[in-house]
Design an enzyme around this catalytic site. Structure first.
Site, mmCIF file in Angstrom:
data_model
loop_
_atom_site.group_PDB
_atom_site.id
_atom_site.type_symbol
_atom_site.label_atom_id
_atom_site.label_comp_id
_atom_site.label_asym_id
_atom_site.label_seq_id
_atom_site.Cartn_x
_atom_site.Cartn_y
_atom_site.Cartn_z
ATOM 1 N N HIS A 269 -27.980 41.342 9.637
ATOM 2 C CA HIS A 269 -27.414 42.588 9.111
ATOM 3 C C HIS A 269 -27.218 43.632 10.215
ATOM 4 C CE1 HIS A 269 -26.726 45.992 6.373
ATOM 5 N NE2 HIS A 269 -26.542 45.083 5.415
ATOM 6 N N HIS B 269 -25.526 46.633 -3.623
ATOM 7 C CA HIS B 269 -24.441 47.134 -2.787
ATOM 8 C C HIS B 269 -23.422 46.014 -2.584
ATOM 9 C CE1 HIS B 269 -26.581 50.846 -0.866
ATOM 10 N NE2 HIS B 269 -25.865 51.166 -1.919
ATOM 11 N N ASP C 50 -31.867 45.649 4.399
ATOM 12 C CA ASP C 50 -31.482 46.927 3.803
ATOM 13 C C ASP C 50 -32.689 47.748 3.368
ATOM 14 O OD1 ASP C 50 -28.165 47.052 2.968
ATOM 15 O OD2 ASP C 50 -29.036 45.216 3.763
ATOM 16 N N ASP D 173 -21.644 44.737 -0.255
ATOM 17 C CA ASP D 173 -21.653 43.765 0.843
ATOM 18 C C ASP D 173 -22.691 42.659 0.654
ATOM 19 O OD1 ASP D 173 -23.475 45.947 1.235
ATOM 20 O OD2 ASP D 173 -23.800 45.307 3.300
ATOM 21 N N HIS D 174 -23.464 42.723 -0.425
ATOM 22 C CA HIS D 174 -24.453 41.681 -0.693
ATOM 23 C C HIS D 174 -24.163 40.888 -1.968
ATOM 24 C CE1 HIS D 174 -27.490 42.902 2.398
ATOM 25 N NE2 HIS D 174 -26.728 43.990 2.352
ATOM 26 N N HIS E 121 -30.163 43.719 -3.464
ATOM 27 C CA HIS E 121 -29.720 44.951 -4.118
ATOM 28 C C HIS E 121 -28.234 44.813 -4.431
ATOM 29 C CE1 HIS E 121 -28.570 45.501 0.023
ATOM 30 N NE2 HIS E 121 -27.976 46.655 -0.213
ATOM 31 N N HIS F 33 -34.413 51.720 0.215
ATOM 32 C CA HIS F 33 -33.032 51.847 0.653
ATOM 33 C C HIS F 33 -32.370 52.939 -0.183
ATOM 34 C CE1 HIS F 33 -29.450 50.689 2.663
ATOM 35 N NE2 HIS F 33 -28.879 50.072 1.652
#
Length: 295
Positions: free
Chosen positions: A256, A51, A198, A53-54, A49, A127
């Site tokens: 994670h 976001h 996530d 942090d990925h 996804h 998520h």
């Protein structure tokens, strides 16, 4: 968030010389360098996804790949808006890219990539933003060829052996037909790898990752934060273990973690998971798993 002793999420799978990157959080390049892995060999990036942090480690990887004499295309798969993120990053950062980048967005469960003897499938997670999980599954391998049996059946060594191994019947030196099943054993299963992060707990995930040799699965919180996990659409380590148990996976490892837990506290997540799935493990930065054939 990144911690001094814990990078953001990324996972690299190596299969027969190919490298597949799953997510690319900030600091991914650092681990690639420390492991002496060449990103030139990364043929596909699978994004769960968008976001930050990925994905914040991806622009640097794209730029560095232009400095290593790369000709092969780089495939990037992910949910809607991954193409916008890649294209905007290239434009704003004025990237010099001298190789093809092919971005494909996933809008429904499907096989997103096929290679020699394997395929990668994406499936929906739940998520706060559209998110997908992935499985890489190998096709069944041919059974083992028995050369002694072939010689006993008077099949001369050479091209006829190859035909038998590829499922074709042949004639031996006496003109008698020899069938593949007479000299080749039963088909052997391939391996299966699954990556899930996530998402809130969904029973459907177990069906998608069923029978995995290795499942990497988020286990962000301990039991006492289950309400918070549900609100943020994440999982507890116990819920991750429930998926591993219900999916009858061979091995599973947590990833994670919430930054609230120090490395000294992570074993508490593991203890709760092992009450449900004893074979659970904790992942650490630059940790390595072998995924051998079962037969």
């Amino acid at each position: 968030m990144p911690l001094p002793y814990r990078h953001l999420t990324s996972m690299l799978l190596r299969r027969d010389g190919d490298l597949f990157l799953f997510d690319g959080g900030e600091g991914t390049q650092v681990s690639l360098r420390r492991l002496n892995l060449k990103w030139k060999k990364i043929s596909c990036i699978f994004v769960s996804h968008t976001h930050a942090d990925h994905v914040t480690g991806l622009p640097g990887i794209l730029m560095l790949s232009a400095q290593v004499d790369r000709d092969e295309p780089l495939y990037i798969f992910g949910p809607p808006r991954i193409a916008e993120y890649i294209n905007t990053s290239r434009k704003v950062l004025d990237m010099y890219i001298n190789y093809p980048i092919i971005v494909k967005e996933i809008t429904a469960p499907c096989v997103v990539y096929e290679g020699d003897g394997f395929y990668v499938r994406a499936f929906p997670l739940e998520h706060t933003k559209t998110c997908v999980g992935y499985t890489l599954e190998e096709l069944d391998r041919p059974g083992e060829f028995n050369p002694q049996k072939a010689e006993e059946l008077k099949v001369p060594r050479g091209p006829l052996w190859g035909k038998l191994q590829h499922g074709q019947s042949v004639l031996n030196t006496d003109g008698v037909e020899v069938r593949p099943e007479q000299v080749v054993g039963k088909a052997r299963s391939g391996r299966k790898f699954s990556y899930v992060t996530d998402t809130m707990y969904l029973p459907s995930i177990a069906k998608e990752v069923q029978g995995s040799d290795l499942l990497i699965c988020e286990g962000m919180f301990k039991d006492d934060c289950e309400d918070q996990a549900r609100e943020k659409k994440h999982m507890t380590s116990r819920q991750a273990a429930t998926i591993a148990r219900d999916a009858n996976v061979l091995r599973s490892a947590l990833i994670h973690y919430s930054p609230r837990y120090t490395d000294k506290e992570l074993p508490e997540l593991l203890d709760q998971a092992r009450e449900v799935f004893p074979a659970m493990e904790l992942t650490r930065d630059r940790m390595h798993f072998d995924i051998p054939y079962r037969d």
